[in-house]
Design a protein around this motif. Structure first.
Motif, PDB file in Angstrom:
ATOM      1  N   LEU A 107       0.829  -1.202   0.000  1.00 34.94           N
ATOM      2  CA  LEU A 107       0.000   0.000   0.000  1.00 34.94           C
ATOM      3  C   LEU A 107       0.859   1.246   0.000  1.00 34.94           C
ATOM      4  CD1 LEU A 107      -1.443  -2.033   2.514  1.00 34.94           C
ATOM      5  CD2 LEU A 107      -3.270  -0.712   1.498  1.00 34.94           C
ATOM      6  N   GLY A 108       0.359   2.265  -0.672  1.00 33.58           N
ATOM      7  CA  GLY A 108       0.964   3.583  -0.614  1.00 33.58           C
ATOM      8  C   GLY A 108       0.013   4.493   0.132  1.00 33.58           C
ATOM      9  N   ASN A 109       0.507   5.632   0.545  1.00 31.30           N
ATOM     10  CA  ASN A 109      -0.331   6.591   1.254  1.00 31.30           C
ATOM     11  C   ASN A 109       0.178   7.998   0.998  1.00 31.30           C
ATOM     12  OD1 ASN A 109      -2.160   7.749   3.125  1.00 31.30           O
ATOM     13  ND2 ASN A 109      -0.586   7.716   4.686  1.00 31.30           N
ATOM     14  N   ARG A 110      -0.762   8.884   0.681  1.00 33.76           N
ATOM     15  CA  ARG A 110      -0.411  10.282   0.414  1.00 33.76           C
ATOM     16  C   ARG A 110      -0.792  11.216   1.565  1.00 33.76           C
ATOM     17  NH1 ARG A 110      -2.290   8.363  -5.053  1.00 33.76           N
ATOM     18  NH2 ARG A 110      -4.285   8.172  -4.000  1.00 33.76           N
ATOM     19  N   ALA A 111      -1.592  10.741   2.518  1.00 33.01           N
ATOM     20  CA  ALA A 111      -2.051  11.610   3.617  1.00 33.01           C
ATOM     21  C   ALA A 111      -2.291  10.782   4.875  1.00 33.01           C
ATOM     22  CB  ALA A 111      -3.333  12.327   3.222  1.00 33.01           C
ATOM     23  N   CYS A 112      -1.611  11.138   5.935  1.00 35.54           N
ATOM     24  CA  CYS A 112      -1.769  10.444   7.214  1.00 35.54           C
ATOM     25  C   CYS A 112      -3.036  10.930   7.914  1.00 35.54           C
ATOM     26  CB  CYS A 112      -0.555  10.720   8.098  1.00 35.54           C
ATOM     27  SG  CYS A 112      -0.649   9.870   9.688  1.00 35.54           S
ATOM     28  N   PRO A 113      -3.774  10.014   8.537  1.00 34.11           N
ATOM     29  CA  PRO A 113      -4.936  10.438   9.330  1.00 34.11           C
ATOM     30  C   PRO A 113      -4.578  11.419  10.444  1.00 34.11           C
ATOM     31  CG  PRO A 113      -4.998   8.078   8.980  1.00 34.11           C
ATOM     32  CD  PRO A 113      -3.652   8.559   8.484  1.00 34.11           C
ATOM     33  N   PHE A 114      -3.330  11.367  10.916  1.00 34.25           N
ATOM     34  CA  PHE A 114      -2.882  12.297  11.952  1.00 34.25           C
ATOM     35  C   PHE A 114      -2.386  13.616  11.356  1.00 34.25           C
ATOM     36  CE2 PHE A 114      -2.156   8.136  14.123  1.00 34.25           C
ATOM     37  CZ  PHE A 114      -3.067   8.313  15.150  1.00 34.25           C
ATOM     38  N   ALA A 115      -2.396  13.699  10.017  1.00 34.02           N
ATOM     39  CA  ALA A 115      -1.948  14.889   9.285  1.00 34.02           C
ATOM     40  C   ALA A 115      -0.546  15.297   9.746  1.00 34.02           C
ATOM     41  CB  ALA A 115      -2.962  16.022   9.405  1.00 34.02           C
ATOM     42  N   GLU A 116      -0.313  16.597   9.894  1.00 27.87           N
ATOM     43  CA  GLU A 116       1.019  17.095  10.243  1.00 27.87           C
ATOM     44  C   GLU A 116       1.448  16.690  11.656  1.00 27.87           C
ATOM     45  OE1 GLU A 116      -1.702  19.886  12.206  1.00 27.87           O
ATOM     46  OE2 GLU A 116      -1.745  18.900  10.251  1.00 27.87           O
ATOM     47  N   LYS A 117       0.514  16.260  12.475  1.00 27.25           N
ATOM     48  CA  LYS A 117       0.833  15.899  13.861  1.00 27.25           C
ATOM     49  C   LYS A 117       1.709  14.646  13.949  1.00 27.25           C
ATOM     50  CE  LYS A 117      -1.807  19.208  15.459  1.00 27.25           C
ATOM     51  NZ  LYS A 117      -1.230  20.432  15.931  1.00 27.25           N
ATOM     52  N   VAL A 118       1.801  13.862  12.866  1.00 27.26           N
ATOM     53  CA  VAL A 118       2.588  12.635  12.888  1.00 27.26           C
ATOM     54  C   VAL A 118       4.079  12.891  12.638  1.00 27.26           C
ATOM     55  CG1 VAL A 118       2.481  11.967  10.445  1.00 27.26           C
ATOM     56  CG2 VAL A 118       2.453  10.205  12.215  1.00 27.26           C
ATOM     57  N   ILE A 119       4.404  14.025  12.046  1.00 25.10           N
ATOM     58  CA  ILE A 119       5.791  14.301  11.666  1.00 25.10           C
ATOM     59  C   ILE A 119       6.689  14.296  12.904  1.00 25.10           C
ATOM     60  CG2 ILE A 119       7.352  15.996  10.614  1.00 25.10           C
ATOM     61  CD1 ILE A 119       4.916  16.780   8.818  1.00 25.10           C
ATOM     62  N   GLY A 120       7.724  13.483  12.842  1.00 26.52           N
ATOM     63  CA  GLY A 120       8.647  13.363  13.963  1.00 26.52           C
ATOM     64  C   GLY A 120       8.171  12.444  15.075  1.00 26.52           C
ATOM     65  N   ARG A 121       7.064  11.749  14.867  1.00 26.43           N
ATOM     66  CA  ARG A 121       6.534  10.830  15.879  1.00 26.43           C
ATOM     67  C   ARG A 121       6.338   9.438  15.272  1.00 26.43           C
ATOM     68  NH1 ARG A 121       7.650  14.616  18.734  1.00 26.43           N
ATOM     69  NH2 ARG A 121       6.331  15.645  20.251  1.00 26.43           N
ATOM     70  N   PRO A 122       7.425   8.739  14.961  1.00 28.85           N
ATOM     71  CA  PRO A 122       7.300   7.430  14.321  1.00 28.85           C
ATOM     72  C   PRO A 122       6.561   6.387  15.155  1.00 28.85           C
ATOM     73  CG  PRO A 122       9.572   7.864  14.962  1.00 28.85           C
ATOM     74  CD  PRO A 122       8.815   9.135  15.162  1.00 28.85           C
ATOM     75  N   SER A 123       6.510   6.569  16.462  1.00 27.78           N
ATOM     76  CA  SER A 123       5.773   5.595  17.278  1.00 27.78           C
ATOM     77  C   SER A 123       4.293   5.575  16.913  1.00 27.78           C
ATOM     78  CB  SER A 123       5.949   5.897  18.770  1.00 27.78           C
ATOM     79  OG  SER A 123       5.395   7.151  19.115  1.00 27.78           O
TER      80      SER A 123
END
Length: 181
Positions: A107-123
């Protein structure tokens, strides 16, 4: 009242202020901050473990919900792929199938459900790993989820491989394994 108090009383009502806050933003920020505190206090690996438990519980519930809605006790491989894309779309992700066969679903993904809040939070990506792994393994017996690229780590999008067979390829891949309970 002094003159300063009169000026304050004539300002825009707080309810009309342009503040970027609603339930969605609040909850995404809450999860981001919680994962950040966990990463800082116990480390990335342990934080990922805690988030994995939450993801496992959510994955079990989603798995049951989809099976009940489809009226089946197990999903086919094609249904698993469709469910993974659909559940992410329902929470504002933009996942799509790159490839699928009896060995894996990519699967590919262009948009995280957490949006910009996920950046820097790989957990936070452990939510995806666990939900995908639980749903795939409960119907197909086995899954190993490899998060090859993630928005959280700074990639332009995500590339997630769900291995469906324990074989040389899945063994060589990094990721977490899931088995039917």
């Amino acid at each position: 009242m002094d003159q300063m108090s009169d000026q304050n009383d004539r300002r825009i009502p707080v309810t009309e202020l342009d503040i970027p806050l609603d339930r969605d933003v609040f909850l995404r920020t809450l999860i981001r901050e919680l994962s950040g505190v966990l990463e800082d206090v116990v480390g990335l690996e342990e934080a990922s473990g805690f988030i994995s438990i939450v993801g496992q519980n959510i994955g079990n519930q989603m798995d049951l919900d989809y099976k009940e809605a489809l009226g089946v006790s197990r999903l086919t491989r094609a249904q698993v792929a469709d469910v993974l894309v659909d559940l992410k779309a329902r929470i504002r992700g933009d996942f799509y199938i790159i490839e699928q066969n009896d060995q894996r679903i990519v699967l590919g993904n262009r948009a995280c459900p957490f949006a910009e809040k996920v950046i820097g939070r790989p957990s936070m990506c452990m939510m995806t790993s666990n939900v995908f792994g639980i749903i795939a393994s409960q119907s197909l017996g086995y899954a190993k989820v490899s998060l090859e690229e993630t928005i959280a780590r700074g990639d332009a999008g995500c590339r997630v491989v769900v291995h469906l067979q324990p074989d040389v390829t899945s063994e060589a891949a990094s990721g977490h394994e899931y088995f039917r309970s």
